[in-house]
Motif scaffolding. Structure first.
Motif, PDB file in Angstrom:
ATOM      1  N   THR A  88      11.584   4.623  -9.621  1.00  0.00           N
ATOM      2  CA  THR A  88      11.314   6.322  -9.628  1.00  0.00           C
ATOM      3  C   THR A  88       9.970   6.439 -10.435  1.00  0.00           C
ATOM      4  OG1 THR A  88      13.720   6.720  -9.909  1.00  0.00           O
ATOM      5  CG2 THR A  88      12.040   8.510 -10.925  1.00  0.00           C
ATOM      6  N   LEU A  89       9.626   5.825 -11.414  1.00  0.00           N
ATOM      7  CA  LEU A  89       8.365   5.733 -12.053  1.00  0.00           C
ATOM      8  C   LEU A  89       7.167   5.062 -11.304  1.00  0.00           C
ATOM      9  CD1 LEU A  89       9.812   4.611 -15.456  1.00  0.00           C
ATOM     10  CD2 LEU A  89       8.614   7.006 -14.995  1.00  0.00           C
ATOM     11  N   ASN A  90       7.466   4.088 -10.521  1.00  0.00           N
ATOM     12  CA  ASN A  90       6.492   3.377  -9.617  1.00  0.00           C
ATOM     13  C   ASN A  90       6.068   4.277  -8.722  1.00  0.00           C
ATOM     14  OD1 ASN A  90       5.962   0.954 -11.075  1.00  0.00           O
ATOM     15  ND2 ASN A  90       7.788   0.019  -9.973  1.00  0.00           N
ATOM     16  N   LEU A  91       7.045   4.927  -7.975  1.00  0.00           N
ATOM     17  CA  LEU A  91       6.647   6.092  -6.868  1.00  0.00           C
ATOM     18  C   LEU A  91       5.739   7.156  -7.305  1.00  0.00           C
ATOM     19  CD1 LEU A  91      10.123   6.157  -5.079  1.00  0.00           C
ATOM     20  CD2 LEU A  91       7.950   5.077  -4.174  1.00  0.00           C
ATOM     21  N   LYS A  92       5.668   7.289  -8.573  1.00  0.00           N
ATOM     22  CA  LYS A  92       4.810   8.416  -9.275  1.00  0.00           C
ATOM     23  C   LYS A  92       3.384   8.059  -9.192  1.00  0.00           C
ATOM     24  CE  LYS A  92       8.100  10.540 -12.345  1.00  0.00           C
ATOM     25  NZ  LYS A  92       7.925  11.909 -12.332  1.00  0.00           N
ATOM     26  N   VAL A  93       3.123   6.558  -9.058  1.00  0.00           N
ATOM     27  CA  VAL A  93       1.747   6.128  -9.120  1.00  0.00           C
ATOM     28  C   VAL A  93       1.327   5.376  -8.026  1.00  0.00           C
ATOM     29  CG1 VAL A  93       1.537   6.356 -11.645  1.00  0.00           C
ATOM     30  CG2 VAL A  93       2.576   4.252 -10.666  1.00  0.00           C
ATOM     31  N   ALA A  94       2.461   4.705  -7.128  1.00  0.00           N
ATOM     32  CA  ALA A  94       1.907   3.816  -5.904  1.00  0.00           C
ATOM     33  C   ALA A  94       2.796   4.232  -4.584  1.00  0.00           C
ATOM     34  CB  ALA A  94       2.621   2.636  -6.596  1.00  0.00           C
ATOM     35  N   SER A  95       2.238   3.656  -3.636  1.00  0.00           N
ATOM     36  CA  SER A  95       2.817   4.025  -2.439  1.00  0.00           C
ATOM     37  C   SER A  95       3.984   3.364  -2.064  1.00  0.00           C
ATOM     38  CB  SER A  95       1.713   4.103  -1.202  1.00  0.00           C
ATOM     39  OG  SER A  95       1.288   2.719  -1.283  1.00  0.00           O
ATOM     40  N   ALA A  96       4.636   3.391  -1.207  1.00  0.00           N
ATOM     41  CA  ALA A  96       5.957   2.484  -0.864  1.00  0.00           C
ATOM     42  C   ALA A  96       6.315   2.361   0.707  1.00  0.00           C
ATOM     43  CB  ALA A  96       7.177   3.019  -1.609  1.00  0.00           C
ATOM     44  N   PRO A  97       6.524   1.389   1.388  1.00  0.00           N
ATOM     45  CA  PRO A  97       6.688   1.305   2.686  1.00  0.00           C
ATOM     46  C   PRO A  97       8.178   2.045   2.925  1.00  0.00           C
ATOM     47  CG  PRO A  97       7.024  -1.011   1.525  1.00  0.00           C
ATOM     48  CD  PRO A  97       6.525   0.037   0.583  1.00  0.00           C
ATOM     49  N   ALA A  98       8.202   2.304   4.167  1.00  0.00           N
ATOM     50  CA  ALA A  98       9.307   3.013   4.575  1.00  0.00           C
ATOM     51  C   ALA A  98      10.757   2.525   3.980  1.00  0.00           C
ATOM     52  CB  ALA A  98       9.607   3.216   6.223  1.00  0.00           C
ATOM     53  N   ALA A  99      10.882   1.101   4.227  1.00  0.00           N
ATOM     54  CA  ALA A  99      12.235   0.432   3.806  1.00  0.00           C
ATOM     55  C   ALA A  99      12.527   0.700   2.550  1.00  0.00           C
ATOM     56  CB  ALA A  99      12.105  -1.048   4.103  1.00  0.00           C
ATOM     57  N   VAL A 100      11.497   0.873   1.791  1.00  0.00           N
ATOM     58  CA  VAL A 100      11.673   0.892   0.336  1.00  0.00           C
ATOM     59  C   VAL A 100      12.219   2.481  -0.195  1.00  0.00           C
ATOM     60  CG1 VAL A 100      10.667   1.049  -2.290  1.00  0.00           C
ATOM     61  CG2 VAL A 100      10.340  -0.915  -0.578  1.00  0.00           C
ATOM     62  N   TYR A 104      15.708   3.874  -1.518  1.00  0.00           N
ATOM     63  CA  TYR A 104      15.463   4.644  -2.622  1.00  0.00           C
ATOM     64  C   TYR A 104      16.339   5.938  -2.375  1.00  0.00           C
ATOM     65  CZ  TYR A 104      13.636   7.660  -6.264  1.00  0.00           C
ATOM     66  OH  TYR A 104      13.454   8.363  -7.473  1.00  0.00           O
ATOM     67  N   THR A 105      16.107   6.505  -1.347  1.00  0.00           N
ATOM     68  CA  THR A 105      17.042   7.720  -0.826  1.00  0.00           C
ATOM     69  C   THR A 105      18.638   7.289  -0.792  1.00  0.00           C
ATOM     70  OG1 THR A 105      15.125   8.706   0.492  1.00  0.00           O
ATOM     71  CG2 THR A 105      17.399   9.226   1.030  1.00  0.00           C
ATOM     72  N   GLN A 106      18.826   6.113  -0.425  1.00  0.00           N
ATOM     73  CA  GLN A 106      20.238   5.700  -0.303  1.00  0.00           C
ATOM     74  C   GLN A 106      20.983   5.576  -1.770  1.00  0.00           C
ATOM     75  OE1 GLN A 106      19.815   2.124   2.341  1.00  0.00           O
ATOM     76  NE2 GLN A 106      20.137   3.409   4.130  1.00  0.00           N
ATOM     77  N   ALA A 107      19.883   4.784  -2.573  1.00  0.00           N
ATOM     78  CA  ALA A 107      20.293   5.139  -3.986  1.00  0.00           C
ATOM     79  C   ALA A 107      20.665   6.089  -4.610  1.00  0.00           C
ATOM     80  CB  ALA A 107      19.189   3.817  -4.721  1.00  0.00           C
ATOM     81  N   THR A 108      19.793   7.114  -4.370  1.00  0.00           N
ATOM     82  CA  THR A 108      19.944   8.270  -4.964  1.00  0.00           C
ATOM     83  C   THR A 108      21.282   8.864  -4.610  1.00  0.00           C
ATOM     84  OG1 THR A 108      17.480   8.764  -5.003  1.00  0.00           O
ATOM     85  CG2 THR A 108      19.008  10.721  -4.912  1.00  0.00           C
ATOM     86  N   ALA A 109      21.619   8.886  -3.295  1.00  0.00           N
ATOM     87  CA  ALA A 109      23.049   9.293  -2.969  1.00  0.00           C
ATOM     88  C   ALA A 109      24.042   8.399  -3.537  1.00  0.00           C
ATOM     89  CB  ALA A 109      22.970   9.074  -1.246  1.00  0.00           C
ATOM     90  N   TYR A 139      10.013  -4.356  -4.329  1.00  0.00           N
ATOM     91  CA  TYR A 139       9.082  -3.578  -4.568  1.00  0.00           C
ATOM     92  C   TYR A 139       8.494  -3.401  -6.042  1.00  0.00           C
ATOM     93  CZ  TYR A 139       6.853   1.489  -5.085  1.00  0.00           C
ATOM     94  OH  TYR A 139       6.103   2.084  -5.407  1.00  0.00           O
ATOM     95  N   ASN A 140       9.327  -3.019  -6.901  1.00  0.00           N
ATOM     96  CA  ASN A 140       9.036  -3.342  -8.366  1.00  0.00           C
ATOM     97  C   ASN A 140       8.052  -4.349  -8.857  1.00  0.00           C
ATOM     98  OD1 ASN A 140       9.996  -0.712  -8.605  1.00  0.00           O
ATOM     99  ND2 ASN A 140      12.184  -1.566  -9.253  1.00  0.00           N
ATOM    100  N   ASN A 141       8.477  -5.534  -8.060  1.00  0.00           N
ATOM    101  CA  ASN A 141       7.852  -7.056  -8.673  1.00  0.00           C
ATOM    102  C   ASN A 141       6.540  -7.192  -7.729  1.00  0.00           C
ATOM    103  OD1 ASN A 141       8.906  -8.575 -10.723  1.00  0.00           O
ATOM    104  ND2 ASN A 141      11.089  -7.888  -9.752  1.00  0.00           N
ATOM    105  N   GLY A 142       6.455  -6.435  -6.488  1.00  0.00           N
ATOM    106  CA  GLY A 142       5.166  -6.381  -5.850  1.00  0.00           C
ATOM    107  C   GLY A 142       5.210  -7.358  -4.559  1.00  0.00           C
ATOM    108  N   VAL A 143       6.405  -7.522  -4.382  1.00  0.00           N
ATOM    109  CA  VAL A 143       6.822  -8.605  -3.167  1.00  0.00           C
ATOM    110  C   VAL A 143       6.455  -7.711  -1.997  1.00  0.00           C
ATOM    111  CG1 VAL A 143       8.433  -9.953  -1.875  1.00  0.00           C
ATOM    112  CG2 VAL A 143       8.224  -9.933  -4.292  1.00  0.00           C
ATOM    113  N   THR A 144       6.949  -6.532  -1.971  1.00  0.00           N
ATOM    114  CA  THR A 144       6.520  -5.521  -0.943  1.00  0.00           C
ATOM    115  C   THR A 144       5.990  -4.238  -1.480  1.00  0.00           C
ATOM    116  OG1 THR A 144       8.760  -4.315  -1.389  1.00  0.00           O
ATOM    117  CG2 THR A 144       8.922  -6.026   0.272  1.00  0.00           C
ATOM    118  N   GLY A 145       5.452  -3.733  -0.628  1.00  0.00           N
ATOM    119  CA  GLY A 145       4.526  -2.146  -1.111  1.00  0.00           C
ATOM    120  C   GLY A 145       3.288  -2.880  -1.409  1.00  0.00           C
ATOM    121  N   PRO A 146       2.358  -2.025  -2.282  1.00  0.00           N
ATOM    122  CA  PRO A 146       1.063  -2.059  -2.678  1.00  0.00           C
ATOM    123  C   PRO A 146       0.562  -3.213  -3.585  1.00  0.00           C
ATOM    124  CG  PRO A 146       1.803  -0.337  -3.952  1.00  0.00           C
ATOM    125  CD  PRO A 146       2.952  -0.858  -2.988  1.00  0.00           C
TER     126      PRO A 146
END
Length: 151
Positions: A88-100, A104-109, A139-146
Motif C-alpha cells: 500500500t505504501l510502496n504503491l504511493k511512490v512506485a509503479s507496479a506490474p499488472a500481476a502485482v 493487491y486487488t485480490q488481497a483487498t477483497a 514486489y516489496n523486495n524489488g524482485v518484481t516491479g521497479p
C-alpha cells in the motif's frame, strides 16, 4: 490515431511506430521492515505514511501500523497483512506490474471478506493468503516491479 490527410491520399509511411508501450517503471520499493521502522514514532519518519498509519486495518482490531507489530505465529492473515501494508505504501511512490496490481486487488477483497480468526481456522484461506503474500513480498523486495530502493 494516425491521419494521413482528408479525402483520397496516396501512400504514407511511418517509421519507428510503437503501439501501447508499457509505462516506464518509476520509483522504488521498500520492505515491510522499512515501513515498520519509519512510522511517526521514529526519528526517520517517512511522510508516505500520512493518515494511513492510524487507519483501522479492515476486520482486524489493529491499525495499518500496529498490525506490522503482530507476530504471524503461523496465521497467514498477518503474513499477508504485513506485505499488504508495505505494498500500500510502496504503491504511493512506485509503479507496479499488472500481476502485482491484480494480487493487491485480490488481497483487498480478501481482507474485506475475512477476519484474522477466519483465516486461522481455514486451510484454503491460509493457502490463498500465502500465495498473495508471496507476490506482494516479491514486489516489496524489488524482485518484481521497479526495484528496491538503495537506501
Amino acid at each position: 490515431e494516425v491521419v494521413l490527410g482528408s479525402g483520397a491520399t496516396g501512400s504514407g509511411a511511418i517509421d519507428n511506430i510503437v503501439f501501447c508501450p508499457e509505462p516506464p517503471k518509476t520509483g522504488c520499493t521498500r520492505t515491510q521492515g522499512y515501513w515498520k521502522n519509519h512510522a511517526s514514532n521514529s526519528k526517520h519518519y517517512d511522510k508516505t505514511w500520512g493518515q494511513l498509519e492510524g487507519t483501522t486495518f479492515f476486520k482486524s482490531k489493529y491499525t495499518y501500523y500496529s498490525i506490522l507489530n503482530v507476530p504471524p505465529k503461523g496465521n497467514a492473515y498477518y503474513i499477508l497483512a504485513h506485505q499488504y501494508v508495505a505494498t500500500t505504501l510502496n504503491l504511493k511512490v512506485a509503479s507496479a506490474p499488472a500481476a502485482v496490481l491484480t494480487a493487491y486487488t485480490q488481497a483487498t477483497a480478501f481482507f474485506t471478506a475475512h477476519s484474522p480468526d477466519a483465516v486461522a481456522a481455514n486451510k484454503a484461506l491460509h493457502t490463498q493468503a500465502t500465495q498473495l503474500a508471496g507476490i506482494l513480498d516479491a514486489y516489496n523486495n524489488g524482485v518484481t516491479g521497479p526495484g528496491h530502493c538503495d537506501d
